[in-house]
Scaffold this motif. Structure first.
Motif, PDB file in Angstrom:
ATOM      1  N   ILE A   4      26.254  62.238  76.561  1.00 15.06           N
ATOM      2  CA  ILE A   4      25.933  61.743  77.902  1.00 15.06           C
ATOM      3  C   ILE A   4      26.579  60.394  78.177  1.00 15.06           C
ATOM      4  CG2 ILE A   4      24.071  60.981  79.418  1.00 15.06           C
ATOM      5  CD1 ILE A   4      22.298  63.118  78.060  1.00 15.06           C
ATOM      6  N   ASP A   5      26.398  59.423  77.297  1.00 16.43           N
ATOM      7  CA  ASP A   5      26.919  58.079  77.540  1.00 16.43           C
ATOM      8  C   ASP A   5      28.432  58.073  77.659  1.00 16.43           C
ATOM      9  OD1 ASP A   5      24.364  57.018  77.554  1.00 16.43           O
ATOM     10  OD2 ASP A   5      24.420  56.474  75.429  1.00 16.43           O
ATOM     11  N   GLU A   6      29.105  58.784  76.752  1.00 18.39           N
ATOM     12  CA  GLU A   6      30.567  58.836  76.792  1.00 18.39           C
ATOM     13  C   GLU A   6      31.051  59.518  78.067  1.00 18.39           C
ATOM     14  OE1 GLU A   6      28.755  60.049  74.246  1.00 18.39           O
ATOM     15  OE2 GLU A   6      29.214  58.749  72.554  1.00 18.39           O
ATOM     16  N   CYS A   7      30.375  60.574  78.473  1.00 21.26           N
ATOM     17  CA  CYS A   7      30.727  61.306  79.679  1.00 21.26           C
ATOM     18  C   CYS A   7      30.613  60.398  80.910  1.00 21.26           C
ATOM     19  CB  CYS A   7      29.817  62.518  79.819  1.00 21.26           C
ATOM     20  SG  CYS A   7      30.105  63.500  81.287  1.00 21.26           S
ATOM     21  N   LEU A   8      29.526  59.654  81.000  1.00 24.78           N
ATOM     22  CA  LEU A   8      29.326  58.769  82.154  1.00 24.78           C
ATOM     23  C   LEU A   8      30.332  57.623  82.157  1.00 24.78           C
ATOM     24  CD1 LEU A   8      25.426  58.702  82.285  1.00 24.78           C
ATOM     25  CD2 LEU A   8      27.004  59.997  83.741  1.00 24.78           C
ATOM     26  N   LEU A   9      30.678  57.110  80.986  1.00 22.31           N
ATOM     27  CA  LEU A   9      31.699  56.061  80.921  1.00 22.31           C
ATOM     28  C   LEU A   9      33.056  56.587  81.369  1.00 22.31           C
ATOM     29  CD1 LEU A   9      30.741  54.175  77.639  1.00 22.31           C
ATOM     30  CD2 LEU A   9      30.502  53.378  80.002  1.00 22.31           C
ATOM     31  N   GLU A  10      33.389  57.818  81.005  1.00 22.99           N
ATOM     32  CA  GLU A  10      34.643  58.421  81.458  1.00 22.99           C
ATOM     33  C   GLU A  10      34.628  58.621  82.971  1.00 22.99           C
ATOM     34  OE1 GLU A  10      36.538  61.675  79.406  1.00 22.99           O
ATOM     35  OE2 GLU A  10      35.364  61.217  77.601  1.00 22.99           O
ATOM     36  N   ALA A  11      33.495  59.015  83.512  1.00 20.19           N
ATOM     37  CA  ALA A  11      33.381  59.182  84.964  1.00 20.19           C
ATOM     38  C   ALA A  11      33.568  57.839  85.667  1.00 20.19           C
ATOM     39  CB  ALA A  11      32.031  59.796  85.330  1.00 20.19           C
ATOM     40  N   MET A  12      33.027  56.780  85.086  1.00 21.92           N
ATOM     41  CA  MET A  12      33.145  55.450  85.683  1.00 21.92           C
ATOM     42  C   MET A  12      34.578  54.909  85.621  1.00 21.92           C
ATOM     43  SD  MET A  12      30.400  54.582  87.127  1.00 21.92           S
ATOM     44  CE  MET A  12      30.825  52.877  87.442  1.00 21.92           C
ATOM     45  N   ALA A  13      35.416  55.499  84.785  1.00 25.02           N
ATOM     46  CA  ALA A  13      36.815  55.064  84.687  1.00 25.02           C
ATOM     47  C   ALA A  13      37.665  55.623  85.837  1.00 25.02           C
ATOM     48  CB  ALA A  13      37.404  55.492  83.348  1.00 25.02           C
ATOM     49  N   GLU A 134      32.414  70.584  81.550  1.00 24.55           N
ATOM     50  CA  GLU A 134      32.712  71.637  80.579  1.00 24.55           C
ATOM     51  C   GLU A 134      32.660  71.132  79.153  1.00 24.55           C
ATOM     52  OE1 GLU A 134      36.488  73.157  81.909  1.00 24.55           O
ATOM     53  OE2 GLU A 134      35.575  74.291  83.549  1.00 24.55           O
ATOM     54  N   GLY A 135      32.992  69.860  78.936  1.00 22.81           N
ATOM     55  CA  GLY A 135      33.017  69.316  77.583  1.00 22.81           C
ATOM     56  C   GLY A 135      31.749  68.593  77.176  1.00 22.81           C
ATOM     57  N   LEU A 136      30.829  68.421  78.094  1.00 23.54           N
ATOM     58  CA  LEU A 136      29.612  67.658  77.817  1.00 23.54           C
ATOM     59  C   LEU A 136      28.736  68.337  76.773  1.00 23.54           C
ATOM     60  CD1 LEU A 136      27.787  65.234  78.594  1.00 23.54           C
ATOM     61  CD2 LEU A 136      26.814  66.698  80.341  1.00 23.54           C
ATOM     62  N   VAL A 137      28.303  67.564  75.807  1.00 24.12           N
ATOM     63  CA  VAL A 137      27.374  68.049  74.788  1.00 24.12           C
ATOM     64  C   VAL A 137      26.055  67.344  75.004  1.00 24.12           C
ATOM     65  CG1 VAL A 137      26.860  68.151  72.330  1.00 24.12           C
ATOM     66  CG2 VAL A 137      29.207  68.472  73.111  1.00 24.12           C
TER      67      VAL A 137
END
Length: 139
Positions: A4-13, A134-137
């Motif tokens: 979750i955290d990594e996914c949201l950081l990528e979205a914020m980029a 699709e890649g979110l765990v």
């Protein structure tokens, strides 16, 4: 595969990203947040966007009954996954993109990305959110 955290950081980029969240649309709770909230409170935003997501996912106008869906694989079965892919709400100052996430449990979560209208790229955001979903765990 990002959590979750990594996914949201990528979205914020993404260009123009103002805020992002992973929300459970059945409860209205934010499972994770990053950046700002349009109303200053991530929990309020999560509850409000969950109402919109729930309506789209449950009303037959947007998510036809299984017998009305077009089979995706020729098997006669309806496509797997959430009933709606994404929602886009355009305001005078921004875009809100809600991307439904397919999960191993009940698929009642979505990614919410808030983009600045002047700096955001809606097409890129939709493309990247699809890949992130699709890649979110979910752990």
């Amino acid at each position: 595969m990002p959590g979750i955290d990594e996914c949201l950081l990528e979205a914020m980029a993404l260009p123009g990203a103002r805020g992002a969240a992973l929300v459970d649309w059945s409860s209205g709770l934010a499972l994770g947040t990053a950046g700002d909230s349009p109303v200053g409170d991530h929990e309020t935003t999560a509850a409000e966007t969950a109402e919109l997501a729930r309506a789209a996912a449950e009303y037959e106008s947007f998510a036809p009954a299984e017998s009305d869906q077009i089979p995706g694989d020729g098997s006669g079965r309806p496509p797997a996954g959430p009933p709606v892919e994404d929602l886009i709400v355009t305001t005078r100052t921004g875009y809100h993109v809600l991307r439904f996430v397919e999960t191993s449990f009940d698929s009642s979560v979505f990614l919410h990305l808030w983009l600045d209208r002047a700096d955001g790229n809606l097409a890129l955001a939709r493309h990247r959110l699809r890949a992130l979903a699709e890649g979110l765990v979910l752990r």
